[in-house]
Design an enzyme around this catalytic site. Structure first.
Site: not given
Length: 310
Positions: A293, A254, A299, A190, A19, A47, A295, A256-260
């Site tokens: 946090r 941030d 994160s 989502n 990323d 992944g 990233g 980003t990657a919350a869903g992951d």
């Protein structure tokens, strides 16, 4: 965290990206150049993110995918191995390692462009070569950042092997093939992805319930629509109605990657035999902490950070 011998197994079939993350006051308009504030290069890919989340949140994880024979690939593989993730099924391809170009604005929203690179070299034959990895797992997770025929092969193999199958349909550009849905135990889009899958507007939890009902009618067993700060709308097999699980209240930095993070935590809990409700609430707590946090993988919290014990 428990030892590998006692942790339940999750196999992740999917993408790994490096990323490239820029922070700016807002997202740019077409043709516009903005001055950014910061830049960072961090491990990502849906992944990879979901594998790291499942590992940090209590599962023994295997990663099935492909990286390039370049510095990014070496770094991504080393990062997964440092998390205790089994990379025996992580191949090295001919193309460059995938990358994601990410802009995050002051409202913590993001825009992402993905260049698949070596992720495009994960094929149905790759799935067949590494079927023992799927056979050893309790839960198998897939997304849509590898070729569609590969995703279908992974879903079908996991179903044939009697595994709990999770599909995160991201990125979604339209309906899934009809023969995919009966292979899926938990479909987790989502709101934008749910709208793309069904052609229905998904602006409210009630809209999400309608979209989920349509997806269940088409064959998906359970549908969880993640709605960011509004929570998760769950339409489950055998339930009389959809249930909204409200999200913990936090100050987002941030997303980003919350869903992951949610998916990795949810899978880890299911693999350990938790109820669906327990798994959803645990995964929500993990996702809520992740958005405080910056990233993608940096994160993602650990099980210990959530105050959870084995």
């Amino acid at each position: 965290m428990a030892s590998n011998e006692t942790r339940s197994r999750v196999a992740v079939v999917g993408s790994l990206n490096m990323d490239l993350v820029a922070r700016a006051p807002r997202l740019p308009h077409p043709g516009e150049t903005l001055a950014g504030r910061t830049f960072a290069q961090v491990a990502g890919g849906k992944g990879g993110n979901q594998a790291v989340a499942a590992a940090r949140l209590g599962a023994q994880v295997s990663m099935l995918g492909c990286v390039g024979a370049d510095g990014n690939g070496v770094q991504l593989r080393a990062g997964l191995e440092a998390e205790g993730i089994d990379c025996a099924a992580l191949e090295t391809g001919k193309a460059a390692t995938g990358v994601a170009l990410i802009i995050v604005d002051d409202a913590s929203q993001n825009a992402i462009v993905i260049v698949a690179g070596s992720n495009g070299e994960v094929t149905p034959e790759t799935i067949a070569r590494h079927e023992p990895v799927l056979a050893a797992a309790e839960v198998v997770i897939c997304q849509l950042e590898t070729p569609p025929d590969t995703v279908r092969a992974a879903l079908a193999a996991a179903r044939r092997l009697g595994k709990t199958v999770i599909l995160n349909p991201a990125p979604a550009t339209g309906p899934l093939p009809a023969d995919w849905l009966p292979l899926i135990d938990y479909l987790i889009p989502n709101e934008l992805e749910a709208a793309a899958l069904t052609g229905l507007p998904v602006d409210t939890p009630e809209d999400a319930a309608k979209a989920a009902a349509a997806l269940r009618a088409a064959g998906a067993r359970n549908v969880l629509v993640t709605l960011g700060a509004r929570g998760v709308q769950a339409t489950l097999d055998g339930a009389a109605a959809a249930t909204l699980y409200e999200a913990p209240k936090v100050k987002a930095v941030d997303t980003t990657a919350a869903g992951d993070t949610f998916i990795g935590g949810f899978a880890a809990q299911l693999a350990q035999g938790a109820s669906v409700e327990t798994a959803i609430r645990f995964a929500q707590r993990a996702a809520a902490l992740s958005v405080t946090r910056p990233g993608a993988q940096p994160s993602i919290p650990t099980r210990a950070e959530l105050g959870a014990s084995d």
